[in-house]
Scaffold this active site. Structure first.
Site, PDB file in Angstrom:
ATOM      1  N   HIS A 190       9.679 -10.120  45.265  1.00  0.00           N
ATOM      2  CA  HIS A 190      10.495 -10.242  46.483  1.00  0.00           C
ATOM      3  C   HIS A 190      10.155  -9.120  47.458  1.00  0.00           C
ATOM      4  CE1 HIS A 190      14.613  -9.802  48.512  1.00  0.00           C
ATOM      5  NE2 HIS A 190      14.184 -10.995  48.878  1.00  0.00           N
ATOM      6  N   HIS A 235      11.671  -7.903  57.608  1.00  0.00           N
ATOM      7  CA  HIS A 235      12.874  -8.644  57.237  1.00  0.00           C
ATOM      8  C   HIS A 235      13.911  -8.704  58.347  1.00  0.00           C
ATOM      9  CE1 HIS A 235      16.915  -9.156  55.484  1.00  0.00           C
ATOM     10  NE2 HIS A 235      16.318  -9.967  54.623  1.00  0.00           N
TER      11      HIS A 235
HETATM   12  O1  G3P Z   1      13.244 -16.076  50.331  1.00  0.00           O
HETATM   13  C1  G3P Z   1      14.144 -15.574  49.404  1.00  0.00           C
HETATM   14  C2  G3P Z   1      14.883 -14.372  49.930  1.00  0.00           C
HETATM   15  O2  G3P Z   1      13.944 -13.446  50.408  1.00  0.00           O
HETATM   16  C3  G3P Z   1      15.859 -14.719  51.011  1.00  0.00           C
HETATM   17  O3  G3P Z   1      16.646 -13.651  51.429  1.00  0.00           O
HETATM   18  O4  G3P Z   1      17.252 -11.883  53.025  1.00  0.00           O
HETATM   19  O5  G3P Z   1      15.792 -11.360  51.090  1.00  0.00           O
HETATM   20  O6  G3P Z   1      14.921 -12.682  52.996  1.00  0.00           O
HETATM   21  P1  G3P Z   1      16.120 -12.341  52.165  1.00  0.00           P
HETATM   22 MG    MG Z   2      12.942 -13.168  52.269  1.00  0.00          MG
END
Ligand code: G3P
Ligand code: MG
Length: 243
Positions: free
Chosen positions: A10, A52
């Site tokens: 992630h 992000h």
């Molecule tokens: O794509 C999965 C996850 O990354 C979604 O939430 O806020 O971490 O981008 P975020």
């Molecule tokens: Mg994400």
């Protein structure tokens, strides 16, 4: 159906390295990750960058909205020091630079389109243009977004690239919404998923991915419900814990 790994890094190895940077991707890759998830937005001159937030303050030494800043400005930023001085000078990566690194390591990608509100169309178009020109056909690619509008533009711009329906809580009309966008997968928050809902999604023939899972026991429970992949900030440790 797209072949998915159990673990997706992630924002890269984001617990240890600055999220959404090449350093975080390289650390995940050398730790054994096979897929990475990143967030992508665009500069004022339509260059896709990994980031992000709408604003630059949390993860760089810059300020303002990324979408209001030129690539000339963004290329001067330090996207590493906020995490650890050891990452001082780490650049804010373009999608192009990221693709080169993914290609080097042979990594799959979940590209999350993260448009600033109102910028869904130009953001998706700029991303589609880079993917068309530079994505290596042999590597797996899955495009997702919390924005159905962005996913719709991706469907038009890159009809052959797999799409994921991304939500926090799974809404009552998830079947219709994901079908309208011809999605192959549902991506949701692990906190809000239930075994029953997971079974419904799998019975529909869709892949199921959950964010963000940093506890290996929780990951095992989710896998037992039929979840295909978990997004984790600790891909190397998670791999070791799951065996
Ligand atoms: O794509 C999965 C996850 O990354 C979604 O939430 O806020 O971490 O981008 P975020
Ligand atoms: Mg994400």
């Amino acid at each position: 159906m797209i072949a998915l790994p159990r673990i997706i890094a992630h924002r890269g190895e984001s617990a240890l390295a600055p999220e959404n940077t090449l350093a975080a991707i390289q650390l995940a890759a050398t730790g054994g990750a096979s897929w990475i998830e990143v967030d992508v937005n665009i500069s004022s001159d339509n260059i896709p960058y990994l980031h992000h937030d709408d604003g630059l303050e949390r993860c760089t030494n810059g300020d303002g909205y990324l979408v209001s800043r030129s690539s000339e400005y963004l290329d001067t930023l330090d996207a590493g020091s906020w995490k650890d001085p050891v990452y001082a000078g780490e650049p804010l990566p373009t999608l192009s630079a990221t693709i080169a690194v993914l290609k080097h390591y042979g990594l799959g990608l979940n590209l999350e389109i993260k448009p600033t509100a109102g910028w869904e169309k130009p953001t998706t178009k700029a991303i589609c243009d880079v993917i068309k020109a530079e994505w290596p056909a042999e590597l797996p690619l899955l495009i997702s977004s919390f924005s159905p509008e962005a996913l719709g533009h991706a469907q038009t711009g890159l009809p052959d690239v797999a799409r994921g329906y991304l939500v926090s809580a799974i809404p009552p009309d998830w079947r219709e919404k994901s079908a309208a966008l011809d999605c192959v997968s549902v991506h949701c928050s692990q906190e809000l998923l239930t075994a029953e809902k997971a079974a419904d999604i799998k019975n529909e023939g869709l892949s199921l991915l959950c964010f963000t899972v940093n506890d290996s026991e929780r990951a095992k429970t989710l896998f037992s419900w039929g979840v295909d992949s978990v997004f984790t900030d600790i891909p190397t440790d998670m791999q070791a814990a799951l065996g």
